[in-house]
Scaffold this active site. Structure first.
Site, short mmCIF file in Angstrom:
data_model
loop_
_atom_site.label_atom_id
_atom_site.label_comp_id
_atom_site.label_asym_id
_atom_site.label_seq_id
_atom_site.Cartn_x
_atom_site.Cartn_y
_atom_site.Cartn_z
N PRO A 172 -3.27 4.00 -3.75
CA PRO A 172 -2.07 3.83 -4.58
C PRO A 172 -2.49 3.63 -6.04
O PRO A 172 -2.76 2.52 -6.49
CB PRO A 172 -1.42 2.56 -4.00
CG PRO A 172 -2.56 1.80 -3.40
CD PRO A 172 -3.56 2.80 -2.92
N ASP B 152 -6.72 1.50 -8.92
CA ASP B 152 -6.31 1.34 -7.53
C ASP B 152 -5.49 0.05 -7.47
O ASP B 152 -6.04 -1.04 -7.64
CB ASP B 152 -7.55 1.25 -6.64
CG ASP B 152 -7.22 1.05 -5.17
OD1 ASP B 152 -6.07 0.74 -4.84
OD2 ASP B 152 -8.15 1.19 -4.33
N HIS B 153 -4.19 0.19 -7.23
CA HIS B 153 -3.31 -0.98 -7.32
C HIS B 153 -3.64 -2.03 -6.26
O HIS B 153 -3.25 -3.20 -6.40
CB HIS B 153 -1.85 -0.55 -7.19
CG HIS B 153 -0.88 -1.48 -7.85
ND1 HIS B 153 -0.70 -2.78 -7.42
CD2 HIS B 153 -0.05 -1.32 -8.91
CE1 HIS B 153 0.21 -3.37 -8.18
NE2 HIS B 153 0.62 -2.51 -9.09
N ARG B 154 -4.34 -1.66 -5.21
CA ARG B 154 -4.75 -2.65 -4.21
C ARG B 154 -5.77 -3.62 -4.79
O ARG B 154 -5.94 -4.74 -4.28
CB ARG B 154 -5.34 -1.95 -2.99
CG ARG B 154 -4.39 -1.02 -2.26
CD ARG B 154 -5.10 -0.20 -1.20
NE ARG B 154 -6.17 0.63 -1.79
CZ ARG B 154 -6.96 1.42 -1.08
NH1 ARG B 154 -6.82 1.49 0.23
NH2 ARG B 154 -7.89 2.15 -1.69
N VAL B 155 -6.47 -3.18 -5.84
CA VAL B 155 -7.55 -3.97 -6.42
C VAL B 155 -7.20 -4.45 -7.82
O VAL B 155 -7.34 -5.63 -8.15
CB VAL B 155 -8.86 -3.13 -6.47
CG1 VAL B 155 -10.02 -3.98 -7.02
CG2 VAL B 155 -9.19 -2.55 -5.11
#
Length: 426
Positions: free
Chosen positions: A224, A398-401
């Site tokens: 994402p 990376d929006h997860r990170v």
């Protein structure tokens, strides 16, 4: 009789090209002898034998493409082994293949090892060929076995301990399969799209193009991602660069704008360590050093050699290393540890006149920075119109990170380092 198996020369390798044999039928090999050259998607590596014996049969000819990991490639007299990559070229994260001894392996050990299993997230589970055979014979699920070998590799003792500890058997294919597997997207042929044969030249996909295509599709579909844009003025940087290069001229060193970018990115990553991170199924990996990957275009694809611990190096050292790495990258002479394991990437297309662009994230890294061309633009300073040399930088996250606020803080740290680069010379 022994089957020599196609080795995994990197954690992500699934197949390779058997580029050259250094032995023929009838030759006797000893441990450490170079027996073949394997071409991966990134480099060509020499492979050493890990046992001795006579070459009874060559199963895969020179030039064969798409040879899957753990496929038998030759046959010797002795126990089944997977050859090891030459020590000088071996990637740090690739464990040395385990050699099963005759008194350790069952009589059926000469049979080909089962295919490497996949973890829950689709990654390959790293286990020795002997460990895979023993697990298959015992009905053990390797996903439930903890590896104690180098870098978490599952070895014989782990399977034996799991068997005693009552690890659950591998689920049957029917029960493990999803209820309805999605069919892969069908790609139309050129003829189906109305393009007649003979109106084009077809260039076959080599290993590098296939690997790059697979990795980029996986990244764009599974990560994402979002971009953040910022403009930086580089007039002072260009002036400082000219002075630095004049000082370094007797040493034959020339610092590029990209070397300043790499150094500034590394320092900014230390100021905002949350941006120097990677997503893993187990958690967020917070990296201790800024190992900056730099994108280098080579014939047939792209490779990202790494400036290790860039935050600790001066501009002259970064310039020297980047020039050497880029040269050897184009010659396909990089060692795996020189292009695997970076924590952050920089891609620069400014030399081609590209104003701005967004790069695809180089998994598992959390960010990639895209650098455009410096060009004169109208800017407003103290309410007055002026002209400055401006460069657009795009940070893909990376929006997860790295969320928007973290990415913004990174760019806030990066911008003053580029606009007033004297701070990087200290």
């Amino acid at each position: 009789m022994t089957d020599i198996l196609m080795p995994a020369l990197s954690p992500t390798m699934e197949e390779g090209v058997l580029a050259k044999w250094h032995v023929k039928v009838g030759d006797t090999v000893s441990a450490g002898d170079v027996i073949a050259e394997i071409e991966t998607d990134k480099a060509t590596m020499e492979v050493e034998a890990v046992d001795e014996g006579e070459v009874l049969e060559i199963l895969v000819p020179e030039g064969a493409e798409g040879v899957k990991v753990n496929t038998p490639i030759a046959r010797l007299s002795g126990d089944a082994v997977a050859p090891a990559p030459k020590k000088a070229d071996a990637p740090a994260e690739t464990p040395k293949a385990e050699t099963p001894k005759a008194d350790e392996a069952p009589k059926a050990a000469a049979a080909p090892a089962p295919a490497a299993p996949k973890s829950d997230d689709g990654g390959r589970i790293f286990a020795s060929p002997l460990a895979r055979r023993l697990a298959a014979q015992a009905g053990l699920d390797l996903k439930s076995v903890a590896g104690t070998g180098p870098h978490g590799r599952i070895v014989k003792r782990d399977v034996e301990a799991a068997g005693k500890g009552g690890v659950k058997p591998a689920a049957s294919t029917a029960s493990a399969a999803p209820a309805a597997a999605a069919e892969p997207r069908k790609v139309l042929s050129l003829a189906q799209m109305g393009i007649p044969d003979g109106s084009y030249d077809l260039i076959p996909l080599d290993g590098m193009k296939k690997a790059v295509a697979r990795r980029m599709v996986d990244s764009i579909q599974n990560v994402p991602h979002f971009p953040l844009f910022i403009d930086v003025e580089i007039d002072q940087l260009m002036a400082v660069r000219a002075k630095v290069n004049k000082m370094l001229e007797p040493q034959g060193v020339k610092v590029s704008v990209n070397d300043f970018v790499i150094k500034a990115a590394a320092l900014a990553l230390k100021m905002v360590p949350e941006a120097n991170a990677s997503y893993t199924p187990e958690g967020i990996a917070m990296h201790h050093n800024a190992d900056v990957s730099m994108a280098v275009a080579i014939d047939g694809g792209l490779i990202t050699p790494i400036i290790r611990k860039a935050e600790t190096k001066g501009l002259a050292q970064i310039a020297t290393e980047s020039k050497d790495l880029a040269k050897r990258a184009r010659e396909r002479k990089l060692k795996p540890e020189e292009f695997q394991g970076g924590t952050f990437s920089v891609s620069n297309l400014g030399m081609f006149g590209i104003k701005s662009f967004s790069s695809i994230i180089n998994e598992p890294q959390g960010c990639i920075m895209s650098v455009g061309a410096g060009e004169q633009r109208a800017v407003v300073k103290d309410g007055q119109l002026a002209v400055a040399t401006v460069m657009t930088v795009t940070l893909t996250c990376d929006h997860r990170v790295v969320d928007g606020a973290t990415g913004a803080r990174f760019l806030q740290a990066f911008k003053p380092l580029i606009e007033d680069p004297v701070a990087m010379l200290a």
